[in-house]
Write a protein that holds these residues in place. Structure first.
Motif, mmCIF file in Angstrom:
data_model
loop_
_atom_site.group_PDB
_atom_site.id
_atom_site.type_symbol
_atom_site.label_atom_id
_atom_site.label_comp_id
_atom_site.label_asym_id
_atom_site.label_seq_id
_atom_site.Cartn_x
_atom_site.Cartn_y
_atom_site.Cartn_z
ATOM 1 N N ASP A 1 -7.501 1.230 0.763
ATOM 2 C CA ASP A 1 -8.288 0.960 -0.355
ATOM 3 C C ASP A 1 -7.704 1.025 -1.755
ATOM 4 O OD1 ASP A 1 -7.650 3.793 -0.725
ATOM 5 O OD2 ASP A 1 -9.891 4.432 -0.613
ATOM 6 N N ASP A 2 -6.513 0.661 -1.453
ATOM 7 C CA ASP A 2 -5.796 0.352 -2.847
ATOM 8 C C ASP A 2 -5.085 -0.955 -2.986
ATOM 9 O OD1 ASP A 2 -3.984 0.503 -4.983
ATOM 10 O OD2 ASP A 2 -4.167 2.746 -5.100
ATOM 11 N N PRO A 3 -5.353 -1.908 -3.722
ATOM 12 C CA PRO A 3 -4.741 -3.290 -3.474
ATOM 13 C C PRO A 3 -3.228 -3.325 -4.185
ATOM 14 C CG PRO A 3 -6.209 -3.194 -5.507
ATOM 15 C CD PRO A 3 -6.460 -1.900 -4.844
ATOM 16 N N ARG A 4 -3.006 -2.607 -4.718
ATOM 17 C CA ARG A 4 -1.360 -2.437 -4.996
ATOM 18 C C ARG A 4 -0.537 -1.596 -4.435
ATOM 19 N NH1 ARG A 4 -0.306 -1.428 -11.351
ATOM 20 N NH2 ARG A 4 -1.532 0.351 -10.982
ATOM 21 N N ALA A 5 -1.075 -0.903 -3.336
ATOM 22 C CA ALA A 5 -0.157 -0.044 -2.504
ATOM 23 C C ALA A 5 0.043 -0.821 -1.293
ATOM 24 C CB ALA A 5 -1.128 1.153 -2.172
ATOM 25 N N GLU A 6 1.223 -0.591 -0.772
ATOM 26 C CA GLU A 6 1.584 -1.337 0.504
ATOM 27 C C GLU A 6 2.103 -0.152 1.684
ATOM 28 O OE1 GLU A 6 4.022 -3.259 3.370
ATOM 29 O OE2 GLU A 6 2.034 -3.227 2.540
ATOM 30 N N VAL A 7 1.167 -0.303 2.609
ATOM 31 C CA VAL A 7 1.069 0.889 3.719
ATOM 32 C C VAL A 7 1.454 0.084 5.114
ATOM 33 C CG1 VAL A 7 -0.365 2.566 4.966
ATOM 34 C CG2 VAL A 7 -0.966 2.052 2.463
ATOM 35 N N ASP A 8 2.226 0.829 5.946
ATOM 36 C CA ASP A 8 3.014 0.189 6.881
ATOM 37 C C ASP A 8 2.337 0.879 8.239
ATOM 38 O OD1 ASP A 8 4.333 -2.131 5.865
ATOM 39 O OD2 ASP A 8 5.970 -0.369 5.442
ATOM 40 N N LEU A 9 2.194 0.121 9.220
ATOM 41 C CA LEU A 9 1.746 0.681 10.483
ATOM 42 C C LEU A 9 2.926 0.809 11.502
ATOM 43 C CD1 LEU A 9 -0.754 1.303 12.587
ATOM 44 C CD2 LEU A 9 -0.731 -1.102 13.116
ATOM 45 N N HIS A 10 3.104 1.982 12.025
ATOM 46 C CA HIS A 10 4.282 2.088 13.195
ATOM 47 C C HIS A 10 3.518 2.576 14.201
ATOM 48 C CE1 HIS A 10 7.548 2.208 10.179
ATOM 49 N NE2 HIS A 10 6.521 2.322 9.434
ATOM 50 N N ILE A 11 4.190 1.820 15.302
ATOM 51 C CA ILE A 11 3.481 2.241 16.983
ATOM 52 C C ILE A 11 4.891 2.456 17.725
ATOM 53 C CG2 ILE A 11 2.273 1.362 18.722
ATOM 54 C CD1 ILE A 11 0.424 1.583 16.473
ATOM 55 N N LEU A 12 4.926 3.666 18.415
ATOM 56 C CA LEU A 12 5.926 3.878 19.165
ATOM 57 C C LEU A 12 5.170 3.896 20.802
ATOM 58 C CD1 LEU A 12 7.725 6.956 17.554
ATOM 59 C CD2 LEU A 12 8.222 4.684 17.311
ATOM 60 N N THR A 13 6.122 2.968 21.632
ATOM 61 C CA THR A 13 5.574 2.912 22.724
ATOM 62 C C THR A 13 5.797 3.764 23.704
ATOM 63 O OG1 THR A 13 7.139 1.432 23.498
ATOM 64 C CG2 THR A 13 5.545 0.361 22.235
ATOM 65 N N PRO A 14 5.359 3.964 24.852
ATOM 66 C CA PRO A 14 5.687 4.900 26.020
ATOM 67 C C PRO A 14 7.195 4.789 26.517
ATOM 68 C CG PRO A 14 3.605 3.929 26.791
ATOM 69 C CD PRO A 14 3.976 3.084 25.459
ATOM 70 N N ASP A 15 7.813 3.484 26.450
ATOM 71 C CA ASP A 15 9.333 3.248 26.754
ATOM 72 C C ASP A 15 10.205 3.399 25.574
ATOM 73 O OD1 ASP A 15 8.425 0.910 25.707
ATOM 74 O OD2 ASP A 15 9.317 -0.227 27.176
#
Length: 272
Positions: free
Chosen positions: A149-163
């Motif tokens: 909910d902040d148009p000037r912030a850059e937020v990243d998604l990180h996914i770690l998989t089972p392997d």
């Protein structure tokens, strides 16, 4: 963090075009996508660029195919108005616009019945449904969608998989298939991870307040954002667009540039 689970009813009709009112009534213009049957994709491979957006192309580093633009205008919006809302298949996130009320969001739609709803700051709505029948698309068995909910912030998604693989902005694709469909840096997201062939085991979900983004590019100024507390919403979808679909939403606050926050561990497949 506040978890919430729900089960979304999937429409049985193959062709639905539903709008609560016309654009003239609501002040909401939705140029794309269109209702009805569609067989469309914006980016055919990871090298394709999104160039059709107005007022400027959204920055999208996602690596998978078939992104689509959600674009239009909130005619009553202005730069001092609160954001609207974008609701896609039940996933709710803020909708930021330019000074003329224009908006552009990249999205990755799965096959089957999809819905897009735009809610203006005053509460008026426009909604449509369409049936995506792209022959190359398969149902996502696991999808994770991030918005904030902040148009000037850059937020990243990180996914770690089972392997042990790590899907994030610098490495969007997984060797076994799947990865980031959409990695949007402007206007509060979305970032979307999906896979049609998830491995059995535990997936770890993180969010990172990477920095800030504006017309001049990236910066790491701790004050160059709009809110002292950024609220992220991470929605986990299993068996999307099937009768067995389930959604879970987790709300995670971020306060400082550099914050890396563990959202949750989710298990796919049967326990041994």
């Amino acid at each position: 963090m506040i978890p919430r689970t729900c089960k979304r009813r999937i429409p049985v009709a193959l062709l639905l075009v539903a709008t609560a009112a016309t654009a003239a009534d609501t002040g909401i213009v939705l140029d794309s996508p269109r209702g009805g049957w569609r067989n469309g994709s914006l980016a055919e491979d990871k090298e394709s660029a999104i160039v059709a957006a107005y007022p400027k192309p959204p920055v999208d580093r996602g690596g998978q195919k078939n992104r689509t633009l959600i674009e239009g205008q909130l005619r009553q919006a202005g730069k001092n108005r609160p954001p609207g809302r974008l609701i896609v298949n039940g996933i709710d996130m803020p909708l930021y616009t330019d000074a003329q009320g224009r908006f552009v969001k990249p999205w990755a739609f799965g096959p089957g019945s999809n819905s897009v709803e735009i809610v203006a700051p005053g509460g008026t709505r426009r909604r449509l449904q369409f049936y995506e029948n792209h022959a190359e698309k398969t149902h996502s068995k696991l999808r994770v969608v991030l918005g904030w909910d902040d148009p000037r912030a850059e937020v990243d998604l990180h996914i770690l998989t089972p392997d042990g693989e790590h899907a994030f902005w610098a490495q969007p694709l997984l060797k076994r298939g799947g990865g980031l469909d959409v990695d949007s840096v402007d206007g509060g997201g979305p970032e979307i991870f999906s896979t049609a062939t998830p491995l059995s085991g535990n997936y770890l979900v993180y969010v990172n307040y990477w920095g800030n983004f504006n017309a001049a590019g990236y910066n790491f100024d701790p004050d160059a954002h709009d809110k002292p507390l950024i609220t992220t919403r991470i929605t986990i979808v299993s068996n999307e667009n099937t009768p067995d679909e389930r959604q879970e939403t987790v709300v995670v606050p971020l306060r400082r540039v550099g914050d890396l926050t563990f959202v949750r561990s989710l298990r796919y497949g049967e326990k041994k």
